[in-house]
Design a protein around this motif. Sequence first.
Motif, PDB file in Angstrom:
ATOM      1  N   VAL A   1      -0.282  16.892   1.551  1.00 36.98           N
ATOM      2  CA  VAL A   1       0.974  16.278   0.882  1.00 36.98           C
ATOM      3  C   VAL A   1       0.898  16.070  -0.675  1.00 36.98           C
ATOM      4  N   LEU A   2      -0.282  15.779  -1.094  1.00 38.74           N
ATOM      5  CA  LEU A   2      -0.708  15.643  -2.415  1.00 38.74           C
ATOM      6  C   LEU A   2      -0.537  17.010  -3.303  1.00 38.74           C
ATOM      7  N   GLU A   3      -0.918  18.206  -2.380  1.00 40.60           N
ATOM      8  CA  GLU A   3      -0.788  19.360  -2.891  1.00 40.60           C
ATOM      9  C   GLU A   3       0.517  19.536  -3.101  1.00 40.60           C
ATOM     10  N   LEU A   4       1.359  19.439  -2.249  1.00 39.37           N
ATOM     11  CA  LEU A   4       2.870  19.627  -2.078  1.00 39.37           C
ATOM     12  C   LEU A   4       3.536  18.886  -3.412  1.00 39.37           C
TER      13      LEU A   4
ATOM     14  N   GLU B   1       0.875  -1.201   0.089  1.00 36.35           N
ATOM     15  CA  GLU B   1       0.116   0.010   0.026  1.00 36.35           C
ATOM     16  C   GLU B   1       0.817   1.251   0.091  1.00 36.35           C
ATOM     17  N   ASP B   2       1.906   1.058   0.883  1.00 32.87           N
ATOM     18  CA  ASP B   2       2.941   2.438   0.858  1.00 32.87           C
ATOM     19  C   ASP B   2       3.502   2.790  -0.470  1.00 32.87           C
ATOM     20  N   VAL B   3       4.054   1.856  -1.442  1.00 35.85           N
ATOM     21  CA  VAL B   3       4.490   2.337  -2.526  1.00 35.85           C
ATOM     22  C   VAL B   3       3.239   2.939  -3.749  1.00 35.85           C
ATOM     23  N   VAL B   4       2.341   2.296  -3.524  1.00 39.20           N
ATOM     24  CA  VAL B   4       1.125   2.810  -4.305  1.00 39.20           C
ATOM     25  C   VAL B   4       0.945   4.353  -3.994  1.00 39.20           C
ATOM     26  N   LEU B   5       0.668   4.528  -2.778  1.00 40.14           N
ATOM     27  CA  LEU B   5       0.630   5.908  -1.978  1.00 40.14           C
ATOM     28  C   LEU B   5       1.662   6.853  -2.414  1.00 40.14           C
ATOM     29  N   MET B   6       3.048   6.261  -2.169  1.00 41.76           N
ATOM     30  CA  MET B   6       4.207   7.215  -2.606  1.00 41.76           C
ATOM     31  C   MET B   6       4.064   7.526  -4.009  1.00 41.76           C
TER      32      MET B   6
END
Length: 676
Positions: free
Chosen positions: A388-391, A40-45
Amino acid sequence: MPPSALPDTSAPATPADLTGRLYLGCDYNPEQWDPAVWREDVVLMREAGVSLVAVNVFGWSDVEPAAGRYDFSRLDAVLDLLHAHGIRANLGTGTSSPPPWLTAAHPEVLPVMADGTTRYPGGRQAWCPSSPVFRRLALDLVEQVARRYGSHPAVALWHVSNELGCHNAHCFCDESARAFRRWLEHRHGSVDGLNRAWGTSFWSQRYTAWDEVLPPRLTVSTPNPAQVLDFHRFSSDELLDHLRAETAVLRRHSSVPVTTNFMVTAHQRQMDYWGWAPHVDVVAQDHYLDHRLPDPAAELSFTADTTRGLAGGGPWILMEHSTSAVNWQPVNVAKVPGEMLRNSLTHLARGADGLCFFQWRASAQGAEKFHSALVPHAGTDSRVWREVLELGRTLEALQEVAGTTVQADVALVFSWQSWWAADGEGRPSTEVRYLEQVHAAYGALRAAGVTVDVVPPGRSLSGYRLVVVPELYLVTDDEAAAITRYVADGGHALVTFFSGIVDEDDRVRLGGHPGAFRDLLGVSTQEFHPLPVGREVHLDDGARGRLWVEDLATLTAKPVRTAVDGPLPGVPVVTRNDHGAGVGWYVATALDPASYAALVSEVAAAAGARVEPAAGPLVEVVRRAGAERRYVFVVNHSADPVDVPVMGLELITGEEVRGLRVPAGAVRVVREKEEL
Ligand code: GAL
């Protein structure tokens, strides 16, 4: 959305790979989580655009579960997973915290405090920087890690240890005492040389043999200040030696660039990073807002400018900052909406090309479970994750800024050695603290709209319009000469009180203060008059001074501001001296912030330095430029919109602007049009 990826090639990375693009990153501690979470982490990254993650930073007990028995299965899997998703690794050597089996078998590696008490395992970084046993075992681990991963395609950067000296910079054990003596012999040549440097005729401290010399363990009275100063230097050098030893092992097995995370911050003063910076391939820095300070955002800017100075003006990596609260201050203030973006982009404006965080996923256990992260305890349906997504999106919009450099025509001289020496015991006033005076000078410049480069003493200053020298208490002859020469050649220098007082051995320069700068400033002071807490002096222009005035006589200088009250009514407090083709300004009190900013504006104008009219204590205006393009960053910390006279393409909104309006709390970056 594509991540702001570093080049995903199997060729070894170079420092240029790390600085040719803007990228987002974080510490990643998958050992705290089940492998199902990693996927899940790598997908979110990827979703956030995270492309560089620090792994194995605290990995020692995981990869070497027993002495000499290595198990890389988990790290193999993590690196392969990252690689498969195009995410590069900033691979920790893993030596920052020894595992319990090590300290149980070798308790002699544990650090000892000045009072002789041992610091035990159970936290982190419990090791003595001078311990040969620790060094041997750490290098054994580095050897294994470097051999195994030296050419792994995911590895873009080596991360030596972690925040070297964060908790263990000063060790006073017998092993440290032996190392300290060796270091002293190298510096002073002989016991006689040591006696001269430390002024041991005072208080019956004369040494007759090296074995008599100790680290400055706790004493019943004020310790010898030169001994304390040398111990600071020694301790910084010991940790640097550790960095170099690990780096040497890495270089034998890998051509991947090497770094370690510096801590240029108000609460860490033990490492003289001017001496460290040449030993890393790319400068990396950790920064956390410190809410114990009067102006945390200004301190952030100061540390960013200092880190750029360590990087020689070039790009650098922000290796850690936080999405929101930390967990190690008395009150851990959470960031308000928009604050993370302002913080991150202030680092970017001031030269960082990589923006990384501690840490990826907020821990569920351990000492840092209440520290913020990119993925908070609440999960991704959260404001922090959305920011975070905005950044990540903002970094993509700003990609063309990568590799450009910050434009500054004013320098501020900063010295860890002056910090150590000036804040020692037995000084005129414990209320005068080096870093506070540096911050005050920096804050005045920032509020006046002046962008500064932070430079070490002794550096050539040619090309700068103005050099600001706050409380440079300790200065060598050569360092003082560099500033004096710069002024003689036409520069302006503004020097503040308690500067130029001692040489490198903390020996007072006689004949009137400020000894090393007397001629440059054209003044001579017979006596300091530190002011008690709460007492102020008023100056003839209405300004107020705290902490200090001095019995100052002008030799060739002209008074610019004079005290109207206080212990010395009528004494000059601000002076101006023509020296050669330039001017030396002196400020002999701690001015109130508004008066300080006004004085700095006046001096900057006289020196012809660039001042950003729209800037102020709550609005930062910083320029980065490359060979062909120029960018203006505006960070608006205030509750009101601000208008900036700039024209061009605003990269975050994509709008052409003719005069820029920056909304309250927002950041804007304009690629300038030539006609300006
Ligand atoms: C740094 C450290 C990280 C983490 C972080 C918390 O000192 O490198 O491991 O502890 O602070 O703010």
